[in-house]
Design an enzyme around this catalytic site. Structure first.
Site, PDB file in Angstrom:
ATOM      1  N   PRO A   2       0.826  -1.204   0.000  1.00  0.00           N
ATOM      2  CA  PRO A   2       0.000   0.000   0.000  1.00  0.00           C
ATOM      3  C   PRO A   2       0.863   1.259   0.000  1.00  0.00           C
ATOM      4  O   PRO A   2       1.829   1.368   0.753  1.00  0.00           O
ATOM      5  CB  PRO A   2      -0.802  -0.126   1.299  1.00  0.00           C
ATOM      6  CG  PRO A   2      -0.860  -1.591   1.560  1.00  0.00           C
ATOM      7  CD  PRO A   2       0.464  -2.129   1.086  1.00  0.00           C
ATOM      8  N   GLU A   3       0.512   2.206  -0.862  1.00  0.00           N
ATOM      9  CA  GLU A   3       1.277   3.442  -0.957  1.00  0.00           C
ATOM     10  C   GLU A   3       0.661   4.500  -0.051  1.00  0.00           C
ATOM     11  O   GLU A   3      -0.322   4.251   0.654  1.00  0.00           O
ATOM     12  CB  GLU A   3       1.388   3.870  -2.423  1.00  0.00           C
ATOM     13  CG  GLU A   3       2.030   2.764  -3.265  1.00  0.00           C
ATOM     14  CD  GLU A   3       2.543   3.204  -4.622  1.00  0.00           C
ATOM     15  OE1 GLU A   3       2.925   4.368  -4.786  1.00  0.00           O
ATOM     16  OE2 GLU A   3       2.581   2.356  -5.550  1.00  0.00           O
ATOM     17  N   LYS A  52       4.145   5.565   4.321  1.00  0.00           N
ATOM     18  CA  LYS A  52       3.503   4.257   4.376  1.00  0.00           C
ATOM     19  C   LYS A  52       3.310   3.758   5.806  1.00  0.00           C
ATOM     20  O   LYS A  52       2.894   2.603   6.008  1.00  0.00           O
ATOM     21  CB  LYS A  52       4.341   3.239   3.601  1.00  0.00           C
ATOM     22  CG  LYS A  52       4.537   3.592   2.128  1.00  0.00           C
ATOM     23  CD  LYS A  52       5.420   2.570   1.439  1.00  0.00           C
ATOM     24  CE  LYS A  52       5.692   2.944  -0.001  1.00  0.00           C
ATOM     25  NZ  LYS A  52       6.527   1.939  -0.699  1.00  0.00           N
ATOM     26  N   ASN A 196       5.874   1.715  -5.905  1.00  0.00           N
ATOM     27  CA  ASN A 196       6.238   1.346  -7.271  1.00  0.00           C
ATOM     28  C   ASN A 196       5.343   2.000  -8.319  1.00  0.00           C
ATOM     29  O   ASN A 196       5.804   2.372  -9.398  1.00  0.00           O
ATOM     30  CB  ASN A 196       6.189  -0.178  -7.413  1.00  0.00           C
ATOM     31  CG  ASN A 196       7.196  -0.675  -8.423  1.00  0.00           C
ATOM     32  OD1 ASN A 196       8.136   0.027  -8.755  1.00  0.00           O
ATOM     33  ND2 ASN A 196       6.992  -1.882  -8.924  1.00  0.00           N
ATOM     34  N   ARG A 286      12.870  -4.346  -7.406  1.00  0.00           N
ATOM     35  CA  ARG A 286      11.488  -4.030  -7.765  1.00  0.00           C
ATOM     36  C   ARG A 286      11.381  -3.820  -9.276  1.00  0.00           C
ATOM     37  O   ARG A 286      12.325  -3.377  -9.927  1.00  0.00           O
ATOM     38  CB  ARG A 286      11.006  -2.764  -7.033  1.00  0.00           C
ATOM     39  CG  ARG A 286      11.048  -2.869  -5.519  1.00  0.00           C
ATOM     40  CD  ARG A 286      10.103  -3.914  -4.968  1.00  0.00           C
ATOM     41  NE  ARG A 286       8.716  -3.621  -5.315  1.00  0.00           N
ATOM     42  CZ  ARG A 286       7.925  -2.792  -4.624  1.00  0.00           C
ATOM     43  NH1 ARG A 286       8.404  -2.157  -3.567  1.00  0.00           N
ATOM     44  NH2 ARG A 286       6.673  -2.619  -4.991  1.00  0.00           N
TER      45      ARG A 286
END
Length: 296
Positions: A2-3, A52, A196, A286
């Site tokens: 979760p951002e 976050k 991301n 990533r």
């Protein structure tokens, strides 16, 4: 993971639903039993998000510090007064859109815990269960301040007292390092809350090659990135999902999942701006998505 917009929505929901209420705190799974015992019976005074990370402040100067990580999620429920999302977090499980429940019906308390419920918070009219978080600690005021001090500026703190210099500070941190800007935007000590998806979309919208070192960015480029991050994350808080494309590119009134982004998970597809195939590579473990034609 979760951002920042999702964690900000969590803080808003905790403030709306539980702030000012005395909570029963338990750990059905048992892994947070000691921390639950410290918080049990205390009133939740405030919920704060920094990037976050979520900070729930209880009376007596104690805080519940939660980082959802890749798999964490909060689940909520309650009586007819409960309003809001019934689940926030764990994008791999429930997607960027939230599950919702407007309450109502008969309510006789929270359900029997199912699975590994790390923390359960119960008020007189609702409950919240935490599962799968990478971090969950009961900490002091000083420890909470130290945890926040390790984080970079949060674009969602725009307009808050004491955060007037967050934009320039972001630019200073970004432009002082030779690390690739695509990696720096994921460094929570440089900027808090960008993950991301926002990383890929912000750099695309700015036309910046993610492989450029931070020292190669101009002050104007850094400032533009910060302003766009402020706007996009604020939109995410409002919408409950990440949308970075313009309405004129959607087939309907709201974007489908495949219309919400320019480059994220669009590898091999044609860039809407220049027609170049969207590229994919790994950066610091990533997946990185970008357009080699637009981002120079």
């Amino acid at each position: 993971m979760p951002e920042g917009h999702s964690v900000r929505r969590l803080a808003i929901q905790f403030n709306d639903v539980f702030s000012g209420r005395r909570l029963a705190v338990s750990s059905p799974q048992g892994r947070f039993a000691a921390g639950a015992a410290l918080l049990d019976g205390r009133t939740l005074e405030q919920a704060q998000a920094h990037g976050k990370q979520l900070f729930l402040g209880f009376e007596g100067g104690l805080w519940l510090h939660v980082h959802l990580g890749l798999y964490g999620a909060w689940e909520f429920g309650g009586d007819g007064t409960f309003r809001g999302a019934s689940s926030i977090g764990a994008p791999r499980r429930i997607g960027e859109r939230e599950s919702r429940d407007d309450g109502g019906g008969d309510y006789s308390g929270p359900p029997v815990p199912v699975g590994a419920v790390r923390v359960r918070l119960v008020s007189d009219h609702g409950w919240a269960d935490l599962r799968g978080a990478s971090r969950c600690d009961a900490i002091t005021e000083a420890e909470a301040a130290a945890a926040r001090a390790k984080l970079g500026p949060d674009p969602l703190h725009r307009g808050l007292p004491g955060h007037e210099q967050d934009g320039p500070e972001f630019g200073r941190r970004l432009r002082s390092r030779r690390t690739a800007v695509g990696q720096l935007l994921m460094d929570q000590s440089v900027v808090a809350g960008i993950g991301n998806i926002y990383r890929a979309e912000l750099l695309y919208r700015a036309g910046i090659d993610p492989l450029r070192p931070g020292t190669a960015l101009t002050a104007a480029e850094a400032e533009a990135l910060w302003v766009d991050a402020e706007d996009l994350l604020a939109d995410g808080v409002r919408d409950g999902r990440i949308i970075t494309t313009a309405p004129d590119s959607w087939a309907g009134e709201n974007p489908r999942d495949d219309e919400a982004f320019h480059v994220y998970q669009k590898q091999g597809m044609s860039c809407l701006r220049c027609g170049t195939a969207i590229a994919l590579k790994e950066m610091a473990g990533r997946k990185l998505y970008w357009c080699p034609g637009c981002q120079l």
